[in-house]
Design an enzyme around this catalytic site. Structure first.
Site, PDB file in Angstrom:
ATOM      1  N   HIS A  10       0.802  -1.091  -0.375  1.00 47.05           N
ATOM      2  CA  HIS A  10      -0.083  -0.160   0.020  1.00 47.05           C
ATOM      3  C   HIS A  10       0.970   1.347  -0.143  1.00 47.05           C
ATOM      4  CE1 HIS A  10      -2.911   2.344   0.814  1.00 47.05           C
ATOM      5  NE2 HIS A  10      -2.468   3.131   1.889  1.00 47.05           N
TER       6      HIS A  10
ATOM      7  N   HIS B 147       4.342   7.303   5.241  1.00 44.65           N
ATOM      8  CA  HIS B 147       2.685   7.769   6.009  1.00 44.65           C
ATOM      9  C   HIS B 147       2.508   7.331   7.315  1.00 44.65           C
ATOM     10  CE1 HIS B 147       1.255   5.498   3.182  1.00 44.65           C
ATOM     11  NE2 HIS B 147      -0.326   5.413   3.739  1.00 44.65           N
TER      12      HIS B 147
ATOM     13  N   GLU C 212       1.499   5.097  12.796  1.00 45.21           N
ATOM     14  CA  GLU C 212      -0.396   4.849  13.002  1.00 45.21           C
ATOM     15  C   GLU C 212       0.082   2.980  13.279  1.00 45.21           C
ATOM     16  OE1 GLU C 212      -4.318   4.839  11.691  1.00 45.21           O
ATOM     17  OE2 GLU C 212      -2.822   6.293  10.947  1.00 45.21           O
ATOM     18  N   ASP C 213       1.158   2.437  12.430  1.00 43.75           N
ATOM     19  CA  ASP C 213       0.567   1.189  12.125  1.00 43.75           C
ATOM     20  C   ASP C 213       1.816  -0.237  12.706  1.00 43.75           C
ATOM     21  OD1 ASP C 213      -2.245   1.889  11.537  1.00 43.75           O
ATOM     22  OD2 ASP C 213      -1.148   1.047   9.624  1.00 43.75           O
TER      23      ASP C 213
ATOM     24  N   ASP D 153      -3.319   8.195  -1.443  1.00 45.49           N
ATOM     25  CA  ASP D 153      -3.544   7.224   0.094  1.00 45.49           C
ATOM     26  C   ASP D 153      -4.732   7.019  -0.181  1.00 45.49           C
ATOM     27  OD1 ASP D 153      -3.311   5.488   2.145  1.00 45.49           O
ATOM     28  OD2 ASP D 153      -4.622   7.150   3.933  1.00 45.49           O
TER      29      ASP D 153
ATOM     30  N   ASP E 232     -21.136  17.086 -25.640  1.00 46.59           N
ATOM     31  CA  ASP E 232     -19.968  17.373 -25.225  1.00 46.59           C
ATOM     32  C   ASP E 232     -18.691  15.710 -24.751  1.00 46.59           C
ATOM     33  OD1 ASP E 232     -21.562  17.860 -23.409  1.00 46.59           O
ATOM     34  OD2 ASP E 232     -19.924  19.395 -22.591  1.00 46.59           O
TER      35      ASP E 232
END
Length: 758
Positions: A48, A72, A76-77, A139, A259
């Site tokens: 990911h 990122h 957190e994980d 993300d 269009d």
């Protein structure tokens, strides 16, 4: 899964001076920290952040942003800490990673204070460093691409969240490609049937249009090359969501969009943009009203291009966008196209604010929003900034209801369901009891208080702003009046039968209804209750019917002296009068109405509409629209049908004065000179008679349906008032659609008989 050297090569391809050691270190650190973690799809979790980094390399972002993408989720994980990341990668990257970690899952359907604080954190983090938004969008994009592996009960919430916040933020930052993909992925989850239908149509259209698109591309390039303009001509198919939203916004059918395929001309410099425009407008006809110069006046998200539409080869409408290469880069990736990230400048936002109107807007907006202390107001004001054209409110269960600005709780109730609107007696807005005349604001949670025995009062029509609500109110009021008329009519009929000592079967009642020109028993009862059939007439005809003493005979109508140049034709007891040469044409008033796409086939209802009438348009499944006055009885038939309700209004400013056709119904005594007297009264009001149909109600009275030509509602009101003062007329009113259709019915009779001028 992308390998380490592949990621580094992608960055070096557009930034040869990138810090390879930083990228390698971030890759290895993130892979080790996530270890054996798995995603819902069963893939290694590290796939990911790696895909997020790959998305950002497509935007050609700096190596620090790519490193943040890899890292990122680590705080957190995993067991990683901010101090550890600061030590290994520097405080700048550590600050951005921590900012992303603090932004937990958003759920804007919730009214909880914690969720409002999450939104505040996101916007504040973006205002400090826009790379937070870029990583967050990448993300979310990868999460949406893999949404099929998420439990079914969570998909709709995530998709709605994406549609409500992330896609609009991407659009505000000019990242149109990312916005389109986020919207399409959300659209696929939220409206799978619509998505499938539009996607299939787009694929078929793209396949069938290859020859014409190639022809248009070749012709454009040849004409530009002949003038020494170096240009890249390409075409693209619009996204499924953009087409769906345009269909919803303009209330038109898919077939009417001209269009869905757009052509793009990319040139070297600003001067060539306007030279290209001159070449195109010189060689092809321009579609009026379809030219926009976003170079002279850029959009709020820094978008700049010239838009024009021409009638190209094969009389095809061709939408063109003309821009430079720099403009094209900003149009595709928005704020990411600016030089800030390529130059590895950090901490100082001055340069970006000077270059990007979009980012300057975002920081100014956030500074304004954060002045309030109430987090719920913060959410509300943020939504108001993201959605400026509509009001978005919520039911207590979190259902989103979109309404036009100025909408009230009455409009909200009818938008939820017609029954909710009909039984509405009050409302609570954000938990507080409020008047029904309150104007709703974006973010309001509206709870409707209901009473099953309630009937909407007629004055609600003046409070509601949507055509559907206003018509539903009229329908409910009319039905209530009918119920009262039915109750009274049943009592009168029973009393008459009892008084005359008659024994009446259901067949006798139907025969009586037929005599009074009523369609069935119910219509007869309503006519009695409303006083259109008097008790004396009812008693006389009931007695005659039972005694077999009366039979309807031939009816004659005096003509000749009534109006010179007029003549009659009897056909099934209907009579039609027409001025010589008065051939009727279809009613089309494109130039006088706004609220719909002018490519849409639009007709005015048979009863007619005049300036001053409040209007509502009904969009049929065939892709056509019929415009009705808001008080038309015909609208009741559409409440339970699958049609679109469109608010339409008159637009006569700057347009020449013209006459509009409208039908009126009269009941007149059958006496010599009656028609001439009526014609004189109409002429005295400067109105013109274009058609007339007449039928006998009895030997003494006739019903007349006039089709008039008037300028506006005040003139029509003058006509009706004058006629009401005319002796011998017992009823004067605007005709219903059914009555007005009698004229059309007689026209078909003449056409069938081969006689177009009776």
């Amino acid at each position: 899964m992308m390998r380490q050297y592949e990621l580094v090569e992608r960055v070096l391809a557009y930034n040869p001076d990138a810090d390879e050691s930083l990228l390698n270190k971030a890759y290895v650190y993130a892979m080790q920290k996530h270890g054996t973690q798995k995603r819902a799809s069963g893939d290694p979790y590290f796939a990911h952040p790696l895909e997020v980094a790959a998305i950002l390399t497509d935007l050609k972002l700096d190596d620090a942003t790519i490193a943040v993408a890899l890292l990122h989720d680590t705080i957190e994980d995993t067991d990683a800490t901010r101090a550890e990341i600061d030590e290994m990668f520097g405080t700048e990257i550590g600050r951005i990673v921590e900012g992303l970690t603090k932004i937990e899952r958003l759920n804007l359907m919730s009214r909880e204070e914690a969720q409002a604080e999450n939104l505040r954190k996101l916007l504040l983090a973006i205002s400090e460093d826009v790379r937070v938004l870029l990583v967050k969008l990448a993300d979310r994009l990868h999460n949406m691409r893999t949404l099929e592996f998420v439990p079914v009960h969570k998909r709709a919430r995530i998709a709605q969240e994406t549609m409500d916040i992330y896609a609009p933020l991407a659009g505000r930052m000019g990242m149109q490609d990312m916005r389109n993909e986020l919207e399409d992925l959300s659209f696929k989850v939220l409206h799978p049937e619509h998505y499938s239908a539009i996607s299939s149509r787009l694929a078929a259209m793209e396949s069938s249009s290859r020859d014409i698109t190639r022809e248009i591309t070749d012709e454009l390039q040849q004409h530009l090359a002949s003038q020494g303009i170096s240009a890249e001509v390409s075409f693209r198919v619009k996204s499924a969501w953009s087409i769906f939203s345009k269909i919803e916004r303009k209330a038109i059918a898919l077939e009417q969009l001209s269009d869905m395929i757009g052509f793009r001309v990319v040139v070297d410099n600003l001067w060539d943009c306007y030279r290209t425009l001159g070449v195109i407008h010189t060689n092809w006809k321009v579609v009026p009203g379809r030219f926009k110069d976003y170079i002279s006046v850029p959009k709020h998200n820094d978008y700049r291009s010239i838009h024009t539409t021409i009638v190209g080869p094969g009389r095809q409408r061709v939408e063109l966008q003309i821009r430079t290469r720099e403009m094209h880069a900003i149009a595709e990736v928005g704020i990411a196209a600016h030089a800030l990230y390529k130059d590895n400048i950090s901490g100082d936002m001055t340069k970006l604010e000077a270059e990007s109107q979009a980012y300057n807007w975002l920081r100014t907006t956030i500074a304004h929003l954060t002045e309030g202390d109430n987090p719920e107001e913060f959410v509300e004001h943020t939504k108001l900034e993201l959605f400026q054209d509509q009001v978005f409110c919520f039911t207590p269960r979190g259902r989103l209801i979109a309404l036009p600005r100025g909408a009230t709780p009455i409009d909200f109730a009818y938008a939820v369901h017609t029954d909710v609107g009909d039984t509405c007696v009050g409302c609570k807005i954000n938990g507080a009891v409020m008047p029904l005349i309150t104007h709703l604001r974006s973010g309001d949670e509206v709870e409707i208080v209901r009473d099953a025995n309630h009937i909407p009062p007629p004055n609600w029509e003046n409070i509601a702003v949507t055509g559907k609500a206003r018509s539903a109110i009229r329908r409910a009021v009319r039905l209530a009046a009918q119920h009262r008329a039915i109750s009274l009519g049943e009592q009168v009929l029973a009393a008459v039968i009892e008084r005359e000592g008659l024994e009446f079967s259901e067949e006798d009642v139907l025969a009586l209804a037929a005599y009074f020109e009523m369609g069935d028993r119910r219509e007869l009862i309503i006519g009695i209750g409303e006083g259109r059939v008097s008790a004396d007439d009812l008693a006389r005809e009931a007695t005659a019917l039972k005694g077999k003493r009366r039979r309807k005979g031939n009816i004659t109508l005096p003509v000749g002296n009534d109006a010179e140049g007029w003549f009659a034709l009897r056909q099934a007891e209907w009579f039609k009068f027409r001025m010589p040469g008065g051939q009727r044409s279809a009613i089309r008033q494109f130039a006088a109405l706004v609220g719909f796409d002018f490519n849409m086939p639009v007709t005015v209802s048979r009863e007619g509409a005049v300036p001053g009438d409040r209007l509502v348009g009904i969009l049929h499944q065939s892709g056509t629209m019929t415009v009705y006055p808001i008080d038309s009885d015909a609208l009741a038939d559409y409440h339970d049908q699958d049609v679109g309700w469109i608010d339409v209004r008159w637009d006569l400013e700057g347009k020449p004065e013209r006459y509009h056709k409208v039908s009126i119904a009269l009941q007149s005594a059958n006496r010599p000179g009656a028609l001439a007297q009526i014609s004189s009264a109409i002429a005295a009001c400067d109105a013109n008679i274009s058609n007339l149909v007449m039928r006998a109600l009895s030997s003494d009275f006739h019903e007349m349906i006039f089709e008039l030509e008037v300028r506006d509602l005040p003139q029509l009101t003058d006509v009706l008032a004058t006629l009401k003062r005319t002796p011998g007329l017992t009823r004067v009113a605007r005709a219903s659609v059914l009555q007005a259709s009698a004229i059309e019915g007689m026209e078909k009779v003449f056409e069938h008989n081969g006689d177009s001028t009776p």
